[in-house]
Design a protein around this motif. Structure first.
Motif, PDB file in Angstrom:
ATOM      1  N   LEU A   1      19.741  77.356  41.880  1.00 15.32           N
ATOM      2  CA  LEU A   1      20.024  78.020  40.335  1.00 15.32           C
ATOM      3  C   LEU A   1      21.244  78.190  39.697  1.00 15.32           C
ATOM      4  O   LEU A   1      21.778  77.696  38.768  1.00 15.32           O
ATOM      5  N   TYR A   2      22.298  78.476  40.877  1.00 16.80           N
ATOM      6  CA  TYR A   2      24.020  78.277  40.283  1.00 16.80           C
ATOM      7  C   TYR A   2      24.749  77.173  39.951  1.00 16.80           C
ATOM      8  O   TYR A   2      25.386  77.065  39.563  1.00 16.80           O
ATOM      9  N   ALA A   3      23.976  76.598  40.736  1.00 13.25           N
ATOM     10  CA  ALA A   3      24.868  74.466  40.662  1.00 13.25           C
ATOM     11  C   ALA A   3      24.134  74.045  39.791  1.00 13.25           C
ATOM     12  O   ALA A   3      25.005  74.114  39.196  1.00 13.25           O
ATOM     13  N   SER A   4      23.094  74.412  39.004  1.00 15.29           N
ATOM     14  CA  SER A   4      22.710  74.077  37.782  1.00 15.29           C
ATOM     15  C   SER A   4      23.396  75.054  36.948  1.00 15.29           C
ATOM     16  O   SER A   4      23.856  74.172  35.547  1.00 15.29           O
ATOM     17  N   ALA A   5      22.811  76.123  36.829  1.00 15.55           N
ATOM     18  CA  ALA A   5      24.398  77.086  35.858  1.00 15.55           C
ATOM     19  C   ALA A   5      25.222  76.892  35.647  1.00 15.55           C
ATOM     20  O   ALA A   5      25.851  76.549  33.903  1.00 15.55           O
TER      21      ALA A   5
ATOM     22  N   LEU B   1      22.112  68.493  47.284  1.00 16.15           N
ATOM     23  CA  LEU B   1      22.567  68.925  45.700  1.00 16.15           C
ATOM     24  C   LEU B   1      23.923  68.987  45.987  1.00 16.15           C
ATOM     25  O   LEU B   1      24.164  68.278  44.447  1.00 16.15           O
ATOM     26  N   ASP B   2      24.642  68.472  46.690  1.00 17.81           N
ATOM     27  CA  ASP B   2      27.026  68.228  46.562  1.00 17.81           C
ATOM     28  C   ASP B   2      26.862  67.085  45.659  1.00 17.81           C
ATOM     29  O   ASP B   2      27.868  66.935  44.829  1.00 17.81           O
ATOM     30  N   ASP B   3      26.385  65.945  46.458  1.00 17.19           N
ATOM     31  CA  ASP B   3      26.526  65.117  45.341  1.00 17.19           C
ATOM     32  C   ASP B   3      25.858  65.116  44.435  1.00 17.19           C
ATOM     33  O   ASP B   3      26.755  63.878  43.214  1.00 17.19           O
ATOM     34  N   LEU B   4      24.340  65.406  44.319  1.00 13.74           N
ATOM     35  CA  LEU B   4      24.229  65.079  42.514  1.00 13.74           C
ATOM     36  C   LEU B   4      24.875  66.507  40.962  1.00 13.74           C
ATOM     37  O   LEU B   4      25.213  66.069  40.381  1.00 13.74           O
ATOM     38  N   VAL B   5      25.708  66.279  42.377  1.00 14.33           N
ATOM     39  CA  VAL B   5      26.900  67.852  41.079  1.00 14.33           C
ATOM     40  C   VAL B   5      28.041  67.755  40.945  1.00 14.33           C
ATOM     41  O   VAL B   5      28.246  67.312  40.214  1.00 14.33           O
ATOM     42  N   ASP B   6      28.071  66.220  41.994  1.00 10.24           N
ATOM     43  CA  ASP B   6      29.584  65.723  41.890  1.00 10.24           C
ATOM     44  C   ASP B   6      29.185  65.003  40.603  1.00 10.24           C
ATOM     45  O   ASP B   6      30.402  64.117  40.284  1.00 10.24           O
ATOM     46  N   ALA B   7      27.636  64.070  40.612  1.00 11.64           N
ATOM     47  CA  ALA B   7      28.144  63.068  40.159  1.00 11.64           C
ATOM     48  C   ALA B   7      26.943  63.386  38.727  1.00 11.64           C
ATOM     49  O   ALA B   7      27.454  62.620  37.375  1.00 11.64           O
ATOM     50  N   GLY B   8      27.429  65.327  38.201  1.00  9.26           N
ATOM     51  CA  GLY B   8      27.218  65.363  37.418  1.00  9.26           C
ATOM     52  C   GLY B   8      25.674  65.243  36.866  1.00  9.26           C
ATOM     53  O   GLY B   8      25.518  64.996  35.392  1.00  9.26           O
ATOM     54  N   ARG B   9      25.426  64.750  37.947  1.00  7.92           N
ATOM     55  CA  ARG B   9      23.509  64.911  37.308  1.00  7.92           C
ATOM     56  C   ARG B   9      22.922  66.626  37.381  1.00  7.92           C
ATOM     57  O   ARG B   9      21.385  66.695  37.122  1.00  7.92           O
TER      58      ARG B   9
END
Length: 265
Positions: free
Chosen positions: A257-261, A200-208
């Protein structure tokens, strides 16, 4: 005189504690002032309000709102209220509400940016908590897919703390069809699983996570079926930085959900 447990309207409402009766009538019970308040805020949802004299006096604003909307407000004895309620210490109000279902096609036609899909989740407390979290994170639809719990189960309604009345509630028998429809509507489907190949952290960092997303959650006991997990665009794990073996469903859903939000804002 206040209605008693034997009053026909109380007897009829009490039958809604059973799923078969709820499905047949297209109605369910919402217990407590918070749920009643949120139900009344959604037009044409509440069909009748039951309350003890003390509760109707304490929550006179809710009784007045119901009456102004031509909703019957019925006084009941403490014994009748206890029969309608499913909690040990009820707060004196129970509303009969109509089902809120919208079709999957209608929910997706509204161009949602964040959706939660509950695939085969059977525990009503977990389902209601995830629904509440999805609402708080800004999701506009919660889809109960496959052999999932009834969203109108009393415990699910209470656990949602009124959020049941804020989002599009969808019941769809075919989970794979749900994912296909979500992807067709422009949503990226992410499956939350402890064994995911994406962090999940990698997706956040990559802006995905900034794209419109449907998060797929499975039951806490059994997780996601293999075919469902493989049908997602990515299988995502929440990183565990301590020694905990795993997160429970509600906690994992909140993190995802909050990571996406945050990314979408």
């Amino acid at each position: 005189m206040p209605f008693t447990p034997r009053t026909p309207r109380v007897v009829a409402a009490r039958r809604l504690q059973r799923r078969r009766e709820r499905d047949a009538a297209g109605r369910f019970l919402a217990e407590g002032p918070q749920a009643v308040r949120e139900a009344l805020s959604r037009p044409r949802t509440v069909l009748e309000l039951f309350g003890t004299p003390a509760a109707l006096d304490r929550y006179a604003d809710l009784a007045a709102t119901a009456a102004s909307d031509d909703v019957p407000v019925s006084e009941v004895t403490d014994e009748a209220l206890a029969a309608l309620a499913e909690t040990v210490a009820p707060q004196g109000l129970v509303a009969v509400c109509r089902h809120l279902d919208v079709s999957l096609a209608v929910a997706l036609s509204r161009s949602p940016r964040l959706v939660a899909v509950l695939a085969g989740i059977r525990d009503p407390g977990n389902a209601g908590t995830v629904l509440r979290t999805a609402d708080a994170a800004g999701a506009t639809a919660v889809i109960f897919a496959g052999d999932a719990v009834d969203p109108y189960n009393g415990k699910c309604v209470r656990s949602s703390a009124g959020s049941l009345f804020h989002v599009d509630v969808v019941r769809e028998r075919d989970p794979l069809a749900t994912l296909t429809a979500a992807r067709t509507a422009g949503l990226t489907v992410l499956a939350a699983t402890g064994y995911g190949d994406a962090d999940l952290d990698d997706l956040v960092d990559a802006g995905r996570l900034a794209a419109p997303t449907a998060w797929l959650f499975g039951s806490e006991a059994h997780g996601l079926p293999t075919e469902l997990a493989e049908a997602a665009d990515a299988r995502v794990r929440v990183p565990l930085h301590g020694r905990a073996e795993s997160l429970n469903l509600a906690a994992a859903a909140a993190v995802c959900l909050y990571a996406s939000a945050r990314a979408q804002r």
